[in-house]
Structures are given as C-alpha cells and as structure tokens.
Design an enzyme around this catalytic site. Structure first.
Site, PDB file in Angstrom:
ATOM      1  N   GLU A 100      12.981  -3.671   4.731  1.00  0.00           N
ATOM      2  CA  GLU A 100      13.654  -3.538   3.444  1.00  0.00           C
ATOM      3  C   GLU A 100      12.982  -2.505   2.550  1.00  0.00           C
ATOM      4  O   GLU A 100      11.766  -2.303   2.612  1.00  0.00           O
ATOM      5  CB  GLU A 100      13.667  -4.901   2.730  1.00  0.00           C
ATOM      6  CG  GLU A 100      14.528  -5.919   3.482  1.00  0.00           C
ATOM      7  CD  GLU A 100      14.460  -7.328   2.907  1.00  0.00           C
ATOM      8  OE1 GLU A 100      13.466  -7.636   2.221  1.00  0.00           O
ATOM      9  OE2 GLU A 100      15.390  -8.101   3.157  1.00  0.00           O
ATOM     10  N   CYS A 113      10.700   1.920  -3.414  1.00  0.00           N
ATOM     11  CA  CYS A 113       9.610   1.154  -2.818  1.00  0.00           C
ATOM     12  C   CYS A 113       9.933   1.011  -1.336  1.00  0.00           C
ATOM     13  O   CYS A 113      10.966   0.450  -0.975  1.00  0.00           O
ATOM     14  CB  CYS A 113       9.525  -0.212  -3.489  1.00  0.00           C
ATOM     15  SG  CYS A 113       8.343  -1.323  -2.707  1.00  0.00           S
ATOM     16  N   CYS A 120       3.699  -8.380   8.184  1.00  0.00           N
ATOM     17  CA  CYS A 120       2.329  -7.998   7.838  1.00  0.00           C
ATOM     18  C   CYS A 120       1.385  -9.036   8.425  1.00  0.00           C
ATOM     19  O   CYS A 120       1.735 -10.205   8.532  1.00  0.00           O
ATOM     20  CB  CYS A 120       2.160  -7.948   6.318  1.00  0.00           C
ATOM     21  SG  CYS A 120       0.524  -7.372   5.796  1.00  0.00           S
ATOM     22  N   CYS A 124      -1.706 -12.812   3.052  1.00  0.00           N
ATOM     23  CA  CYS A 124      -1.998 -13.185   1.670  1.00  0.00           C
ATOM     24  C   CYS A 124      -1.174 -14.422   1.313  1.00  0.00           C
ATOM     25  O   CYS A 124       0.023 -14.479   1.610  1.00  0.00           O
ATOM     26  CB  CYS A 124      -1.675 -12.030   0.726  1.00  0.00           C
ATOM     27  SG  CYS A 124      -2.596 -10.530   1.117  1.00  0.00           S
ATOM     28  N   CYS A 127       2.281 -14.305  -0.698  1.00  0.00           N
ATOM     29  CA  CYS A 127       3.226 -13.257  -0.291  1.00  0.00           C
ATOM     30  C   CYS A 127       4.215 -13.769   0.751  1.00  0.00           C
ATOM     31  O   CYS A 127       3.818 -14.324   1.776  1.00  0.00           O
ATOM     32  CB  CYS A 127       2.437 -12.085   0.275  1.00  0.00           C
ATOM     33  SG  CYS A 127       3.485 -10.820   0.987  1.00  0.00           S
ATOM     34  N   SER A 199      -0.163   1.528  -1.888  1.00  0.00           N
ATOM     35  CA  SER A 199      -0.821   0.274  -2.242  1.00  0.00           C
ATOM     36  C   SER A 199      -1.665  -0.219  -1.064  1.00  0.00           C
ATOM     37  O   SER A 199      -1.290  -0.030   0.094  1.00  0.00           O
ATOM     38  CB  SER A 199       0.255  -0.766  -2.576  1.00  0.00           C
ATOM     39  OG  SER A 199      -0.339  -2.004  -2.823  1.00  0.00           O
ATOM     40  N   CYS A 341       8.081  -7.894  -6.270  1.00  0.00           N
ATOM     41  CA  CYS A 341       6.740  -7.927  -5.680  1.00  0.00           C
ATOM     42  C   CYS A 341       6.518  -9.196  -4.870  1.00  0.00           C
ATOM     43  O   CYS A 341       6.689 -10.300  -5.374  1.00  0.00           O
ATOM     44  CB  CYS A 341       5.722  -7.851  -6.809  1.00  0.00           C
ATOM     45  SG  CYS A 341       4.040  -8.048  -6.265  1.00  0.00           S
TER      46      CYS A 341
HETATM   47  S1  SF4 Z   1       0.614  -8.845  -0.121  1.00  0.00           S
HETATM   48 FE1  SF4 Z   1       0.736  -6.949   1.089  1.00  0.00          FE
HETATM   49  S2  SF4 Z   1      -1.091  -7.016   2.377  1.00  0.00           S
HETATM   50 FE2  SF4 Z   1      -0.796  -9.122   1.627  1.00  0.00          FE
HETATM   51  S3  SF4 Z   1       0.437 -10.127   3.242  1.00  0.00           S
HETATM   52 FE3  SF4 Z   1       1.859  -9.294   1.701  1.00  0.00          FE
HETATM   53  S4  SF4 Z   1       2.449  -7.286   2.533  1.00  0.00           S
HETATM   54 FE4  SF4 Z   1       0.577  -7.907   3.589  1.00  0.00          FE
END
Ligand code: SF4
Length: 363
Positions: A100, A113, A120, A124, A127, A199, A341
C-alpha cells in the site's frame, strides 16, 4: 550503489534499472554511455515506454533494448478515499503480494508515502504492519513503480516522497538505495533530495552505511521511548541498537547545512507520555540537530494502546518547546481509511484489520 552481475538471460523491468546499471550494460554492448542519458530522457521526461519511438537512437539499439527490457508498473488493485482528501492505493505485485501507498495532497505539497517491504520483520508492538511479518522485500522497480503509478494518474504531481509505508526501508537496503538514486538522479526522475525522507526504526549499522551513499536524503528516526526498557517493549530492535547507540550515531551523522534529522515519537497513553519521558527525551536529544514530531497513536481494534488525552499531548509538546526543540504534533492523514501511521497492512490481501509504517504529511 548495488553492483549486480549482468544477467542477459531474461528481460528486465526498465523501471528498476539504475543509471550505473544501464551504463554497465551499454558498455558491454559497446554502446556510447551518453546514450543512457537519451534513454532516460525518453522514459522519465517524455514518459515514453516504447523503445521504437526513441528516434534519436539507432534502430539496432532500439531493438536490442526492446529484447532486453520491458516496462511494468505495479497494478493498482484498489483506491480508498479519505475524507481529508488522501487516497490509499493497494498495489498488486506480479506474484500477487499486496502493498500500500498513501497519497496526501495539501495546499502546499503533495506527498506520497510508499512501501519498501511487504510486511515487516521488526515487530514493533504498536504497528499493524508488524502483524504481517515479513512477506518479502520489494524490488527497485516495485518501489519506483508506486511513485510512477500514482504520479501518472493524479492531476497534481507528487512534490514530496516519504519512505514510511510498509516495511523498514534500511532492512531492504540495496533496492531502496537504487530507488533513491533513480529518484534523485538529474538523468532520471530529478526529485530534490530535500523532498525525500527515509524513515528508520534505528538500524544503526545500515545508517552508518547509508550516510556514505552520497544521497543527502532526510532521515526520520522512530524513537518512541525515552528509556531502554520501554523501547525494548515497543521496538525489539532496541535490544540490538539501544538508545545510547542510536543517539551517538545521530550525533555523528553528517548533515548538509541547514538540515536536521526528524525524530518521530508515537505518543502512547501511560506508556511513554509522562513528564519524566519528556525530560528524558530532551536530555537524549540535547546535542542532536533535530526537530521532533509527536504522533498521537492511531488506535486499531486489536491494539492494547491508546492515544493520550489532548491536554497530555500539548503538555508534552510544550515542555519540549520550552527546551528549545522544534516540536510538532502530527495529526495523521487518512486515519479513517487505515492509511495513517502504523496502519498499513494490505488488509484486503491478508484479511487482517489494517498495519505499519507511517504516513503523516510533514516528516
Ligand atoms: S513501525 Fe516500521 S519498523 Fe516497526 S514493525 Fe512497523 S513497519 Fe516495521
């Protein structure tokens, strides 16, 4: 720059081909290297994707290019429009993987973006992208392709690019660096380095390599905690690169005049939003040339976290301003369409409630 060995066995996507790579290929073909500039001008300035129309090239070079290259952009599978004017694009890649991007227009700029990985692996805890795990890295052409596909259909051109979508850009180092070279090359896409921000969650080893790439791209570092115990919980990468190591890297990171880093700090109620957190944050950042973006957390159903109350956010911000830090509260764009975000998760592909990255407008 990634030096790959020449693979002439099968056609390649031209959009993933760097200037250095095409020069290498032309050299092998015994073709003058200035022809690279001519080809790039046709493709990126005149948007010509048919080699036979590149009339200042010899017929033999045109047919050789056609035999060895094709043009392909990621397929737009879906567009989701936000009340705030943003659009989330879902792209289907050749193998069916979905990623996306978020288009965020405003009066002063049009920001895209984009994603660098499908999923990923940094896990985190706040996230949604992390819930996917890492499906795979994107290729250079898939990264560039998001830009070209969106730019090709929007009336107003993209002015700013943020690498804050799905994935950790520096964890897909080679393709991301090649994409940045293509984006910023005067021969290719000619985007100013000032208009691009990458980032990172703080992959210190990669940051040290990145600073030698002669790219001068803006860096946004997701800090998100003021002590190692909390950051270990929020961002497991902190166990490898704790705050003091990350801050030391930022202090030594070479910057062009009048540039500074962006520190991103996702505010989570009762986790990292206390006065003591603000004090510790100011202490860490005392000698780091930076501005601070405070990002109130975007809640999603399966998350244990909440955003702080408005008053707490403003108190946190005011403390940092009093300490002479340029500090902004970033209201996420596209939050109503899971485009904000930490919310990109290619949900249509994996049937989960939304994911990662960051898609706020002013990094
Ligand atoms: S915040 Fe960024 S680095 Fe952390 S899990 Fe999500 S996508 Fe990955």
């Amino acid at each position: 720059m990634n030096n790959k060995t020449l693979d002439t066995s099968r056609p390649q996507n031209f959009f993933g081909t760097s200037e250095a790579r095409l020069k290498e290929i032309f050299s092998n073909w015994k073709v003058e290297t200035y022809r690279v500039h001519q080809v790039f001008t046709w493709v990126y300035h005149y948007r010509c994707t048919n080699f036979s129309e590149m009339t200042n090239l010899s017929k033999s070079l045109r047919s050789r290019l056609a035999e060895n290259f094709y043009f392909s952009l990621p397929k737009i599978q879906h567009r989701t429009h936000s009340k705030d004017g943003s659009t989330k694009y879902s792209f289907e890649l050749d193998d069916g993987v979905i990623v996306e991007s978020v288009w965020m227009p405003s009066d002063s700029r049009n920001t895209l973006c984009l994603s660098t990985q499908a999923g990923c692996r940094l896990n985190c805890s706040f996230c949604l992208t992390a819930s996917l795990g890492l499906q795979r890295n994107l290729t250079t052409s898939e990264i560039i392709g998001q830009y070209l596909a969106v730019n090709g259909e929007q009336e107003n051109q993209i002015t700013n690019i943020v690498f804050m979508g799905m994935g950790e850009p520096l964890d897909n180092y080679g393709p991301v660096v090649d994409a940045l070279h293509l984006m910023t090359s005067p021969e290719a896409m000619k985007v100013s380095t000032r208009k691009i921000t990458v980032s990172t969650a703080g992959l210190v080893d990669k940051m040290k390599t990145f600073q030698k790439e002669n790219l001068a791209i803006n860096l946004a570092v997701s800090l998100n905690a003021s002590d190692n115990a909390t950051r270990d919980q929020l961002m497991p990468i902190n166990k490898k690169y704790p705050i003091e190591v990350l801050i030391d890297c930022l202090k030594k990171y070479p910057l062009k005049p009048r540039r500074r880093h962006t520190i991103e700090y996702v505010l989570l109620a009762d986790v990292n939003d206390s006065d003591e957190d603000a004090r510790r944050l100011a202490k860490w950042l005392r000698d780091v040339p930076c501005k601070i973006n405070l990002i109130p957390f975007n809640s999603f159903d399966s998350s244990e976290y909440r955003p702080p109350a408005e008053e707490r956010i403003l108190q946190f911000q005011n403390f940092l301003i009093e300490q002479n830090f340029s500090t902004f509260v970033r209201r996420n764009r596209a939050a109503d369409i899971l485009g904000a975000c930490g919310q990109l998760a290619a949900q249509s592909a994996v049937n989960t409630p939304g994911s990662s990255g960051a898609s706020f407008e002013n990094p």
